[in-house]
Scaffold this motif. Structure first.
Motif, PDB file in Angstrom:
ATOM      1  N   GLY A  47       0.804  -1.210   0.000  1.00 39.38           N
ATOM      2  CA  GLY A  47       0.000   0.000   0.000  1.00 39.38           C
ATOM      3  C   GLY A  47       0.835   1.257   0.000  1.00 39.38           C
ATOM      4  N   CYS A  48       2.124   1.134   0.316  1.00 42.05           N
ATOM      5  CA  CYS A  48       3.012   2.293   0.272  1.00 42.05           C
ATOM      6  C   CYS A  48       3.493   2.474  -1.152  1.00 42.05           C
ATOM      7  CB  CYS A  48       4.224   2.072   1.161  1.00 42.05           C
ATOM      8  SG  CYS A  48       3.841   1.900   2.895  1.00 42.05           S
ATOM      9  N   VAL A  49       3.413   3.665  -1.643  1.00 36.24           N
ATOM     10  CA  VAL A  49       3.948   3.950  -2.969  1.00 36.24           C
ATOM     11  C   VAL A  49       4.722   5.256  -2.911  1.00 36.24           C
ATOM     12  CG1 VAL A  49       2.184   2.696  -4.273  1.00 36.24           C
ATOM     13  CG2 VAL A  49       1.826   5.073  -3.746  1.00 36.24           C
ATOM     14  N   SER A  50       5.761   5.327  -3.715  1.00 38.37           N
ATOM     15  CA  SER A  50       6.568   6.534  -3.778  1.00 38.37           C
ATOM     16  C   SER A  50       5.830   7.603  -4.581  1.00 38.37           C
ATOM     17  CB  SER A  50       7.906   6.213  -4.433  1.00 38.37           C
ATOM     18  OG  SER A  50       7.707   5.856  -5.795  1.00 38.37           O
ATOM     19  N   LYS A  54       3.219   7.238  -7.749  1.00 37.50           N
ATOM     20  CA  LYS A  54       1.926   7.933  -7.809  1.00 37.50           C
ATOM     21  C   LYS A  54       1.801   8.725  -9.108  1.00 37.50           C
ATOM     22  CE  LYS A  54       1.327   8.451  -2.831  1.00 37.50           C
ATOM     23  NZ  LYS A  54       1.298   9.415  -1.732  1.00 37.50           N
ATOM     24  N   ALA A  55       2.900   9.362  -9.514  1.00 40.78           N
ATOM     25  CA  ALA A  55       2.876  10.131 -10.760  1.00 40.78           C
ATOM     26  C   ALA A  55       2.635   9.211 -11.955  1.00 40.78           C
ATOM     27  CB  ALA A  55       4.188  10.891 -10.933  1.00 40.78           C
ATOM     28  N   TYR A  56       3.274   8.035 -11.951  1.00 42.20           N
ATOM     29  CA  TYR A  56       3.058   7.087 -13.048  1.00 42.20           C
ATOM     30  C   TYR A  56       1.654   6.486 -12.995  1.00 42.20           C
ATOM     31  CZ  TYR A  56       7.771   7.274 -14.927  1.00 42.20           C
ATOM     32  OH  TYR A  56       8.927   7.695 -15.534  1.00 42.20           O
ATOM     33  N   MET A  57       1.072   6.366 -11.802  1.00 43.14           N
ATOM     34  CA  MET A  57      -0.325   5.905 -11.704  1.00 43.14           C
ATOM     35  C   MET A  57      -1.235   6.919 -12.396  1.00 43.14           C
ATOM     36  SD  MET A  57      -0.876   3.010  -9.956  1.00 43.14           S
ATOM     37  CE  MET A  57      -2.471   3.131  -9.201  1.00 43.14           C
ATOM     38  N   ASP A  58      -1.034   8.188 -12.096  1.00 31.93           N
ATOM     39  CA  ASP A  58      -1.846   9.237 -12.738  1.00 31.93           C
ATOM     40  C   ASP A  58      -1.664   9.203 -14.254  1.00 31.93           C
ATOM     41  OD1 ASP A  58      -2.736  10.090 -10.271  1.00 31.93           O
ATOM     42  OD2 ASP A  58      -1.271  11.711 -10.108  1.00 31.93           O
ATOM     43  N   LEU A  59      -0.424   9.062 -14.682  1.00 32.76           N
ATOM     44  CA  LEU A  59      -0.136   8.994 -16.113  1.00 32.76           C
ATOM     45  C   LEU A  59      -0.808   7.769 -16.734  1.00 32.76           C
ATOM     46  CD1 LEU A  59       1.480  10.315 -18.436  1.00 32.76           C
ATOM     47  CD2 LEU A  59       3.342   8.744 -17.860  1.00 32.76           C
ATOM     48  N   GLY A  60      -0.727   6.635 -16.045  1.00 34.43           N
ATOM     49  CA  GLY A  60      -1.349   5.414 -16.545  1.00 34.43           C
ATOM     50  C   GLY A  60      -2.854   5.553 -16.707  1.00 34.43           C
ATOM     51  N   ALA A  76       2.752   1.367 -13.294  1.00 34.91           N
ATOM     52  CA  ALA A  76       3.344   2.416 -12.469  1.00 34.91           C
ATOM     53  C   ALA A  76       4.540   1.895 -11.676  1.00 34.91           C
ATOM     54  CB  ALA A  76       2.288   2.993 -11.525  1.00 34.91           C
ATOM     55  N   ARG A  77       4.402   0.713 -11.106  1.00 35.38           N
ATOM     56  CA  ARG A  77       5.505   0.139 -10.331  1.00 35.38           C
ATOM     57  C   ARG A  77       6.714  -0.106 -11.214  1.00 35.38           C
ATOM     58  NH1 ARG A  77       3.086  -4.046  -8.445  1.00 35.38           N
ATOM     59  NH2 ARG A  77       2.163  -2.851  -6.777  1.00 35.38           N
ATOM     60  N   ALA A  78       6.481  -0.681 -12.399  1.00 37.26           N
ATOM     61  CA  ALA A  78       7.580  -0.971 -13.321  1.00 37.26           C
ATOM     62  C   ALA A  78       8.272   0.312 -13.771  1.00 37.26           C
ATOM     63  CB  ALA A  78       7.064  -1.754 -14.527  1.00 37.26           C
ATOM     64  N   CYS A  79       7.502   1.319 -14.095  1.00 39.64           N
ATOM     65  CA  CYS A  79       8.084   2.590 -14.552  1.00 39.64           C
ATOM     66  C   CYS A  79       8.861   3.275 -13.425  1.00 39.64           C
ATOM     67  CB  CYS A  79       6.995   3.510 -15.088  1.00 39.64           C
ATOM     68  SG  CYS A  79       6.292   2.944 -16.653  1.00 39.64           S
ATOM     69  N   ALA A  80       8.337   3.219 -12.220  1.00 37.15           N
ATOM     70  CA  ALA A  80       9.016   3.854 -11.089  1.00 37.15           C
ATOM     71  C   ALA A  80      10.325   3.141 -10.748  1.00 37.15           C
ATOM     72  CB  ALA A  80       8.094   3.868  -9.873  1.00 37.15           C
TER      73      ALA A  80
END
Length: 106
Positions: A47-50, A54-60, A76-80
């Motif tokens: 549940g913790c995300v950097s 979060k920015a890549y989640m928004d982009l996704g 998002a995880r892969a991109c981060a």
């Protein structure tokens, strides 16, 4: 005599239960609510995300609007975690999903 003994034992058991429950309730009231630390969010640290994730989640969500939340979270995880993929993450997100073995429908 047997009924009286059984009644006394049952009463003592009930009193002991009530006293134990009250002690537990008082103990719970005295403890402040536990907040997860910065390194511990959610169950087992999940549940913790950097901020980057979060920015890549928004982009996704913007670039892959028909994808599932799970696919976007993996994206998002892969991109981060892989800065070398940044260009593909920002301009060709479907390629990232393919690298992860996912489709838009996953």
């Amino acid at each position: 005599m047997q009924i009286r003994t059984a009644t006394i034992i049952a009463t003592l058991a009930a009193v002991m239960f009530v006293v134990a429950f009250q002690a537990f309730a008082v103990d719970m009231k005295q403890q402040p609510p536990q907040k997860p630390g910065a390194d511990q969010c959610g169950a087992g640290g999940r549940g913790c995300v950097s901020e980057r994730e979060k920015a890549y989640m928004d982009l996704g969500y913007r670039l892959l609007p028909k994808s599932s939340s799970s696919a976007i979270a993996n994206f998002a995880r892969a991109c981060a975690e892989r800065p070398q993929w940044a260009d593909d993450c920002k301009h060709r997100p479907v390629i990232i999903l393919k690298r992860l073995g996912l489709t838009l429908d996953d």
